[in-house]
Design a protein around this motif. Structure first.
Motif, PDB file in Angstrom:
ATOM      1  N   VAL A 114      30.097 -32.563  -8.252  1.00 52.07           N
ATOM      2  CA  VAL A 114      30.552 -33.940  -8.665  1.00 52.07           C
ATOM      3  C   VAL A 114      28.937 -34.852  -8.597  1.00 52.07           C
ATOM      4  CG1 VAL A 114      31.589 -36.091  -7.510  1.00 52.07           C
ATOM      5  CG2 VAL A 114      32.521 -33.845  -7.111  1.00 52.07           C
ATOM      6  N   VAL A 115      29.133 -35.737  -9.440  1.00 53.27           N
ATOM      7  CA  VAL A 115      27.961 -36.649  -9.896  1.00 53.27           C
ATOM      8  C   VAL A 115      28.373 -37.934  -9.571  1.00 53.27           C
ATOM      9  CG1 VAL A 115      26.511 -37.388 -11.631  1.00 53.27           C
ATOM     10  CG2 VAL A 115      27.532 -35.184 -12.061  1.00 53.27           C
ATOM     11  N   HIS A 116      27.417 -38.462  -8.406  1.00 53.40           N
ATOM     12  CA  HIS A 116      27.558 -39.868  -8.107  1.00 53.40           C
ATOM     13  C   HIS A 116      26.524 -40.695  -8.626  1.00 53.40           C
ATOM     14  CE1 HIS A 116      30.548 -38.585  -5.161  1.00 53.40           C
ATOM     15  NE2 HIS A 116      29.905 -37.714  -4.963  1.00 53.40           N
ATOM     16  N   ILE A 117      26.836 -41.868  -9.402  1.00 51.71           N
ATOM     17  CA  ILE A 117      25.816 -42.763 -10.049  1.00 51.71           C
ATOM     18  C   ILE A 117      25.928 -43.998  -9.546  1.00 51.71           C
ATOM     19  CG2 ILE A 117      24.916 -43.603 -12.215  1.00 51.71           C
ATOM     20  CD1 ILE A 117      26.356 -41.171 -13.482  1.00 51.71           C
ATOM     21  N   GLU A 118      24.788 -44.441  -8.909  1.00 53.41           N
ATOM     22  CA  GLU A 118      24.957 -45.799  -8.424  1.00 53.41           C
ATOM     23  C   GLU A 118      23.886 -46.743  -9.431  1.00 53.41           C
ATOM     24  OE1 GLU A 118      22.837 -47.347  -4.402  1.00 53.41           O
ATOM     25  OE2 GLU A 118      24.878 -46.738  -3.857  1.00 53.41           O
ATOM     26  N   SER A 119      24.283 -47.876  -9.659  1.00 56.40           N
ATOM     27  CA  SER A 119      23.553 -48.615 -10.477  1.00 56.40           C
ATOM     28  C   SER A 119      23.581 -50.510 -10.060  1.00 56.40           C
ATOM     29  CB  SER A 119      23.832 -48.538 -12.283  1.00 56.40           C
ATOM     30  OG  SER A 119      25.054 -48.854 -12.386  1.00 56.40           O
ATOM     31  N   LYS A 120      22.538 -50.801 -10.366  1.00 55.51           N
ATOM     32  CA  LYS A 120      22.414 -52.188  -9.589  1.00 55.51           C
ATOM     33  C   LYS A 120      21.325 -53.105 -10.448  1.00 55.51           C
ATOM     34  CE  LYS A 120      22.009 -52.633  -5.351  1.00 55.51           C
ATOM     35  NZ  LYS A 120      21.496 -52.749  -3.821  1.00 55.51           N
ATOM     36  N   VAL A 121      21.441 -54.235 -10.816  1.00 54.90           N
ATOM     37  CA  VAL A 121      20.475 -55.025 -11.524  1.00 54.90           C
ATOM     38  C   VAL A 121      19.293 -55.297 -10.386  1.00 54.90           C
ATOM     39  CG1 VAL A 121      20.129 -57.132 -12.586  1.00 54.90           C
ATOM     40  CG2 VAL A 121      22.197 -56.039 -13.056  1.00 54.90           C
ATOM     41  N   SER A 122      18.308 -54.931 -10.766  1.00 51.78           N
ATOM     42  CA  SER A 122      16.908 -54.962 -10.005  1.00 51.78           C
ATOM     43  C   SER A 122      16.265 -56.431 -10.146  1.00 51.78           C
ATOM     44  CB  SER A 122      16.005 -53.789 -10.175  1.00 51.78           C
ATOM     45  OG  SER A 122      15.724 -53.808 -11.168  1.00 51.78           O
ATOM     46  N   ARG A 123      16.462 -56.831 -11.558  1.00 51.09           N
ATOM     47  CA  ARG A 123      15.772 -58.060 -11.701  1.00 51.09           C
ATOM     48  C   ARG A 123      16.107 -58.752 -13.081  1.00 51.09           C
ATOM     49  NH1 ARG A 123       9.856 -60.118 -10.632  1.00 51.09           N
ATOM     50  NH2 ARG A 123      10.007 -62.287 -11.628  1.00 51.09           N
ATOM     51  N   ALA A 124      16.686 -60.018 -13.292  1.00 51.44           N
ATOM     52  CA  ALA A 124      16.865 -60.392 -14.366  1.00 51.44           C
ATOM     53  C   ALA A 124      15.712 -61.344 -15.041  1.00 51.44           C
ATOM     54  CB  ALA A 124      18.035 -61.315 -14.312  1.00 51.44           C
ATOM     55  N   PHE A 125      15.456 -61.265 -16.192  1.00 49.28           N
ATOM     56  CA  PHE A 125      14.499 -62.033 -16.759  1.00 49.28           C
ATOM     57  C   PHE A 125      15.079 -63.286 -17.775  1.00 49.28           C
ATOM     58  CE2 PHE A 125      12.575 -57.923 -16.020  1.00 49.28           C
ATOM     59  CZ  PHE A 125      11.473 -58.350 -15.172  1.00 49.28           C
TER      60      PHE A 125
END
Length: 172
Positions: free
Chosen positions: A74-85
């Motif tokens: 199984v592949v678990h992918i976690e993504s989150k915005v770290s900074r917005a310009f």
């Protein structure tokens, strides 16, 4: 137009995939291109959650494959915005593999991607700023400007002498 800043945690996307035979190479490992495809989707979803607009991939930083993910895992992918310009957002992506039979989870890779928000005419549009809460979010936020300037230098959009956030790394 002033946009209300949003918490980094509010952009979190967690995606899960099963590695099937069509996803693997001749060694029975998940193909890197397939994983990058899934990472791009997860990262785009995090950005769309953050800015409430369609987004396009602007850049992909180095992706290192630490551990292969095997057929049937199984592949678990976690993504989150770290900074917005202004109109772009940097996303931090982490990937784990999991052997569901042995119930063993292991890190596969980590990467940063950059996305640009689009208005209805396909032009870039402003995005809300990020509010980092946790220590990890603050560290990623604080180091994002250096990564951004490096991307811009490598892309020919910034002269090295204008990269203020990187000067501390190279000054003697």
């Amino acid at each position: 137009m002033t946009l209300t800043p949003k918490r980094a945690q509010d952009s979190l996307v967690q995606m899960t995939e099963l590695v099937l035979p069509n996803d693997t190479n001749t060694f029975g490992n998940l193909m890197g291109g397939r994983l990058m495809y899934w990472m791009d989707i997860a990262a785009a979803l995090a950005c769309m959650k953050h800015c409430s607009a369609p987004v396009v991939t602007a850049s992909v930083d180095n992706i290192s494959f630490e551990n292969p993910i095997k057929l049937g895992n199984v592949v678990h992918i976690e993504s989150k915005v770290s900074r917005a310009f202004n109109t772009s957002m940097e996303v931090h992506i982490r990937v784990w593999g999991e052997d569901p039979v042995q119930q063993y989870r292991y890190k596969s890779n980590e990467a940063f991607m950059t996305f640009v928000a689009l208005d209805p005419n396909g032009n870039s549009r402003p995005v809300p700023k990020i509010i980092p809460d946790t220590e990890e979010e603050k560290k990623l936020y604080d180091t994002a400007m250096s990564r951004r300037q490096l991307r811009l230098i490598l892309g020919g959009k910034l002269k090295p002498e204008d990269a203020d956030a990187l000067k501390a790394f190279f000054s003697i």
